[in-house]
Design an enzyme around this catalytic site. Structure first.
Site, PDB file in Angstrom:
ATOM      1  N   VAL A  13       0.704  -1.229  -0.060  1.00 55.12           N
ATOM      2  CA  VAL A  13      -0.060   0.002  -0.012  1.00 55.12           C
ATOM      3  C   VAL A  13       0.799   1.332   0.080  1.00 55.12           C
ATOM      4  CG1 VAL A  13      -1.984  -1.174   1.041  1.00 55.12           C
ATOM      5  CG2 VAL A  13      -0.322  -0.057   2.638  1.00 55.12           C
ATOM      6  N   CYS A  79       7.241 -11.904   4.218  1.00 58.32           N
ATOM      7  CA  CYS A  79       7.719 -12.554   5.316  1.00 58.32           C
ATOM      8  C   CYS A  79       7.530 -13.845   5.778  1.00 58.32           C
ATOM      9  CB  CYS A  79       7.322 -11.495   6.597  1.00 58.32           C
ATOM     10  SG  CYS A  79       5.403 -11.580   6.844  1.00 58.32           S
ATOM     11  N   SER A 371       1.697  -4.346   6.263  1.00 58.37           N
ATOM     12  CA  SER A 371       2.377  -3.520   6.153  1.00 58.37           C
ATOM     13  C   SER A 371       3.518  -3.120   6.874  1.00 58.37           C
ATOM     14  CB  SER A 371       1.624  -1.995   5.904  1.00 58.37           C
ATOM     15  OG  SER A 371       2.174  -0.817   5.589  1.00 58.37           O
TER      16      SER A 371
END
Length: 386
Positions: A13, A79, A371
């Site tokens: 984003v 991740c 994020s």
């Protein structure tokens, strides 16, 4: 100085783009690359003038990378291969393949970038993927420093311990470089204070706050009240007493319809024991994950909006009540989820950051859970240029 030409990989984003803006380093994002179509919608909404390539990184050739002529890379690779909750597949995980492709491309670029900033989860620092990354940038001539940092060190009441690396193409070490150490706090340039590093055992793990075990009553497992060890209660109290951290109320939305955010009664009763409950006056909250709003355990804190009700009294009184009465008691706390905007505030996104209307609540939580903290990255970028 001439504005940097920045390549933003795994742009999501736009957390890295936002951090770059906040750092005030003269720069232009020449391209952002992400394969997630929903994240790309949000990125375009907030950065309409940036070239956004909706494709896989492996789908971009060496020649195409060279044509972008960038001198800085910002990236936050997937991740999942390294997270403590996942399978920790590391290099064998297919989601690592795009990052391995970057490591293959990097030394072959016509012109190496001068700066690299990378973010990932705690756990990346002990992966073989990290070892290969370090080996690659060392061979290319980069000086680098690794960090494990949480936004609480910047006075933000949210635990989000993450791995970061900053690197610069130069022969001399960085002024704050601590070879072989993963620093646990931001560099104090010119300070004589030694840095804390990952060898300092008390600082290496992110606190797990407020989880208890259900009690056994007549051999039957029941959720009656919140059990916490003295150590957990002390840790919460210590966090809430840290005046260097702001209160949650500074990050909350006002003039919103909070009814859609209240926890449903059945869910309240079922998960009463494992909720991490905070008040607006608290100076702490747990890490918000992509499952927030859909899952309870380990997904993030919930907010108690009836501040005059004592949570201990509610929980202590539950044991003698029927299921219906328990729910009635728990409803007195008026527990609600944090809104996506409030989570964005805690992550350091500016007030003007927003979502297109068609992005659902579940998608917003998911995107924010994936994020990074903008303020932490902005400070690291500033540090790299000081």
């Amino acid at each position: 100085m001439e504005p940097l030409r920045v390549l933003e990989l795994y742009s999501g984003v736009g957390g890295m783009h936002q951090a770059l803006r906040e750092s005030c380093v003269p720069a232009q994002v020449v391209a952002a690359i992400d394969v997630n179509t929903v994240a790309n919608e949000v990125y375009k909404y907030n950065f309409p003038h940036t070239l956004l390539l909706a494709k896989t990184i492996e789908g971009i050739t060496l020649e195409e990378f060279d044509r972008l002529s960038f001198n800085m890379i910002l990236m936050s690779p997937p991740c999942q291969p390294f997270t403590r909750i996942g399978l920790q597949g590391d290099k064998a995980d297919p989601r690592t393949s795009s990052f391995l492709y970057i490591l293959d491309i990097l030394p072959r670029l016509q012109k190496l970038p001068k700066y690299i900033v990378l973010e990932n989860v705690k756990g990346f620092e002990v992966s073989s993927t990290r070892d290969l990354f370090i080996q690659t940038i060392e061979n290319c001539g980069f000086q680098y420093q690794e960090f494990l940092l949480s936004p609480t060190s910047l006075g933000i009441p949210n635990s989000r311990l993450r791995y970061f690396l900053v690197a610069k193409l130069q022969s001399d070490p960085l002024s704050f470089q601590a070879p072989g150490q993963v620093l646990m706090e931001f560099p104090k340039i010119g300070s004589e204070n030694p840095q804390k590093h990952a060898g300092d055992a008390e600082k290496t793990v992110e606190p797990n706050i407020g989880l208890g075990d259900s009690t056994h009553c007549s051999g039957k497992k029941t959720i009656l009240f919140k059990l916490e060890t003295t150590k957990e209660i002390d840790r919460k109290h210590q966090q809430n007493s840290d005046l260097s951290v702001r209160m949650l109320k500074d990050f909350l939305e006002h003039d919103i319809d909070i009814n859609q955010y209240f926890l449903p009664p059945k869910l309240l009763q079922r998960y009463a024991l494992i909720l991490d409950i905070v008040k607006p006056t608290c100076r702490r909250s747990t890490c918000f994950t992509k499952g927030y709003g859909s899952f309870i355990e380990g997904a993030g804190s919930v907010l108690q909006t009836s501040e005059d009700v004592q949570i201990e009294n509610i929980y202590k009184s539950l044991s003698s009540l029927s299921e219906g009465e328990q729910i009635e008691k728990l409803l007195m706390l008026k527990l609600r989820y944090f809104t996506p905007k409030e989570i964005a505030n805690l992550l350091g996104f500016p007030p003007e950051f927003g979502f297109p209307e068609k992005i659902t609540m579940k998608q917003r939580y998911r995107l924010l859970g994936n994020s990074l903290n903008v303020h932490v990255v902005a400070k690291l970028i500033k540090t790299l240029f000081e």
